[in-house]
Design an enzyme around this catalytic site. Structure first.
Site, mmCIF file in Angstrom:
data_model
loop_
_atom_site.group_PDB
_atom_site.id
_atom_site.type_symbol
_atom_site.label_atom_id
_atom_site.label_comp_id
_atom_site.label_asym_id
_atom_site.label_seq_id
_atom_site.Cartn_x
_atom_site.Cartn_y
_atom_site.Cartn_z
ATOM 1 N N LYS A 87 -10.472 0.790 -0.814
ATOM 2 C CA LYS A 87 -10.389 0.561 0.630
ATOM 3 C C LYS A 87 -11.617 1.097 1.352
ATOM 4 O O LYS A 87 -12.055 2.225 1.125
ATOM 5 C CB LYS A 87 -9.119 1.223 1.172
ATOM 6 C CG LYS A 87 -8.805 0.905 2.629
ATOM 7 C CD LYS A 87 -7.476 1.533 3.012
ATOM 8 C CE LYS A 87 -7.075 1.220 4.436
ATOM 9 N NZ LYS A 87 -5.798 1.885 4.792
ATOM 10 N N GLU B 237 0.828 -1.204 0.000
ATOM 11 C CA GLU B 237 0.000 0.000 0.000
ATOM 12 C C GLU B 237 0.867 1.260 0.000
ATOM 13 O O GLU B 237 1.929 1.307 0.631
ATOM 14 C CB GLU B 237 -0.880 -0.015 1.260
ATOM 15 C CG GLU B 237 -1.769 1.206 1.436
ATOM 16 C CD GLU B 237 -2.471 1.226 2.788
ATOM 17 O OE1 GLU B 237 -3.510 1.897 2.886
ATOM 18 O OE2 GLU B 237 -1.984 0.589 3.747
ATOM 19 N N CYS C 30 -4.701 -3.268 4.125
ATOM 20 C CA CYS C 30 -4.183 -2.910 5.441
ATOM 21 C C CYS C 30 -5.202 -2.944 6.581
ATOM 22 O O CYS C 30 -5.523 -3.999 7.106
ATOM 23 C CB CYS C 30 -3.505 -1.542 5.374
ATOM 24 S SG CYS C 30 -2.361 -1.251 6.752
#
Length: 523
Positions: A167, A74, A200
């Site tokens: 995300k 990321e 993440c």
């Protein structure tokens, strides 16, 4: 006739041997994950982008075309100044421009598509994406006229886009937008594996991470990360390995490498068979650019005929900047007496969780480097923003001093002398964790010498489902002299929606809108 039959039988047997050899080969795929130090200073935004792109292409070339899939981390490529459009799917390779392509697709994305084709590999990269807003009135438009997303994009071996994910659970990303509803992203490869992927911070929540595993049955998972490690339970590789273990999935985790900011940690994990490759940069302030390769089983529970990774116990100074668990003062704990040749059986409870500990240890010096506590906690922890997890845990963890507030702090005298260690010769934890529809309970272990989790040869784990609880037993298989953490860590995703601990104030905070919540916290 007899000669014909002999030749026929020989041909059949030869074919079966070939088939068997091919089936052995086809039980694995070659995966690469990248620990990547981004260039983020010393030039214009475009120059920094080109420097990072060059680093990506160099790493891909180092794989020599041997990988089936490569994953980059990321936030290590472009920035909010050098955005790109990302198509959801493309019929053709993105390497060449097509007449109906979005003009906002940046050249660097095409370069990566060309590299995927050149090296014949699936490729996962994370980018800052620009999405033009379809505005119907001034009220629905932002001042900039477009939204920005933190986005994974997946290329196939020809450079065509086959998957995209934006995300959902954002972490300290004020300029980044969320989609109206969470996306669930998967793609299927030519080696007969369906991957799910996310980014993440998503890993700490049910959606989309657990949706992929529990709702879709995905057994091969990709996560791109820029993860801030936290002691004693949530350092990067420690959490990655525990997550893969608890879900019984293969996990390809690629991490950014900025140890001066507390960021490092990449690895390839095969469920309860542990780490196949992993990297944590703890003894340097400067990160690395490294491709980790592993032969990954198509079935995460298929026994692997390779030697287990066990890093040497070499003690080095820990320079990685680490966060600390914020609720330690609320744990119910008991300090182990630092007496040579000691043994204890202890039962510790908090709210609806009771854990039984059996511990035997010896000292190699009267003044060990770390003290240790046994602890149990049921509660809700906050991350950096108004985002929470309901946690139940019990375990043993190292403390820099005598107080519980010193637990999860690394000793300043990180010249770990051999005779300052505590050797645990027997360690068992038995806990009864209340059942809930949506939860994840994982082993959380950490060695102070390497900052890696314990491998299966060092750890025994069993779960027994009873009427209202799950009985979990976790046990040390062999003596260990450098334990930092040995714990059972439970993340309860729907605690309050399913009759949990009954903290009404917390429940209200979970129900009100983020905007109101931010207002209340400011007040």
């Amino acid at each position: 006739m007899a000669v014909f039959l002999r030749r026929f039988l020989w041909l059949i047997s030869f074919t079966l041997v070939l088939t068997d050899d091919n089936s052995v080969e086809n039980k694995f795929y070659i995966a690469g994950v990248v620990e990547y130090r981004p260039t983020f200073m010393g030039g214009t935004s475009e120059q920094l982008l080109q420097a990072n792109l060059a680093g990506y292409l160099e790493i891909m070339a180092s794989g020599n075309g041997t990988t089936d899939i490569i994953v980059f981390p990321e936030a290590t490529l472009n920035s909010v100044i050098t955005l790109t459009a990302v198509p959801k799917f493309t019929e053709q390779s993105l390497c060449e421009e097509q007449g109906d392509d979005d003009p906002e697709i940046a050249p660097f994305l095409r370069s990566l598509a060309c590299a995927a084709r050149e090296y014949g590999t699936y490729l996962v990269v994370n980018v800052k994406e620009r999405v033009s807003e379809q505005c119907t009135s001034d009220e629905t438009c932002s001042s900039r006229g477009y939204s920005i997303h933190n986005t994974n994009v997946v290329f196939d071996r020809q450079g065509a886009v086959i998957s995209r994910y934006r995300k959902w659970n954002l972490y300290l990303e004020p300029s980044t937008n969320r989609t109206e509803s969470p996306e669930i992203a998967t793609f299927t490869t030519d080696f007969n594996v369906t991957f799910g992927h996310f980014i993440c911070f998503d890993m700490l929540f049910y959606t989309p991470a657990q949706d992929l595993v529990e709702q879709l049955g995905i057994r091969h998972v990709i996560v791109t990360k820029m993860f801030n490690s936290e002691l004693p339970f949530l350092t990067a590789s420690q959490f990655q390995q525990g997550w893969a273990w608890a879900n019984r999935v293969n996990l390809l985790a690629s991490g950014g490498s900025l140890p001066q900011g507390g960021i490092s940690g990449s690895g390839i994990y095969a469920g309860q068979q542990g780490a196949l490759a992993r990297l944590m940069i703890t003894d340097e302030l400067v990160g690395q650019r490294k491709l980790l390769l592993a032969k990954v089983p198509l079935d995460p529970e298929e026994p692997i005929a390779t030697d287990e990774i066990l890093e040497p116990e070499i003690m080095t100074p820990v320079k990685l900047k680490l966060l600390q668990q914020p609720e330690l003062k609320n744990f119910t704990t008991w300090e182990l007496p630092m007496v040579r040749g000691s043994s204890v059986d202890k039962r510790i409870c908090q709210e609806d969780l009771c854990c039984e500990f059996r511990v035997t240890w010896t000292l190699e010096d009267t003044q060990p480097e770390y003290n240790y506590r046994l602890g149990v906690w049921v509660g809700q922890r906050r991350y950096e923003e108004e985002q929470y997890s309901a946690i139940r845990l019990c375990g043993l963890f190292a403390c820099k001093g005598a107080s519980v507030e010193s637990c999860g702090l690394v000793s300043e005298e990180e010249v770990h002398l051999q005779d300052h260690r505590v050797v645990f010769t027997d360690l068992q934890i038995l806990g009864e964790f209340v059942r809930r529809p949506r939860r994840l309970i994982l082993p959380s272990t950490l060695s102070s010498s390497s900052f890696y989790a314990l491998q299966p040869s060092q750890l025994a784990w069993s779960m027994e489902e009873l009427a209202n609880v799950t009985r979990i037993k976790m046990e040390l298989r062999q003596p260990h002299s450098q334990l930092m953490t040995f714990a059972i860590y439970g993340n309860y995703f729907d605690e309050y929606a399913n009759g949990g601990a009954g903290r009404l104030g917390t429940l209200l905070f979970l129900l009100i809108t983020p905007l109101i919540m931010m207002h209340l916290f400011r007040e």
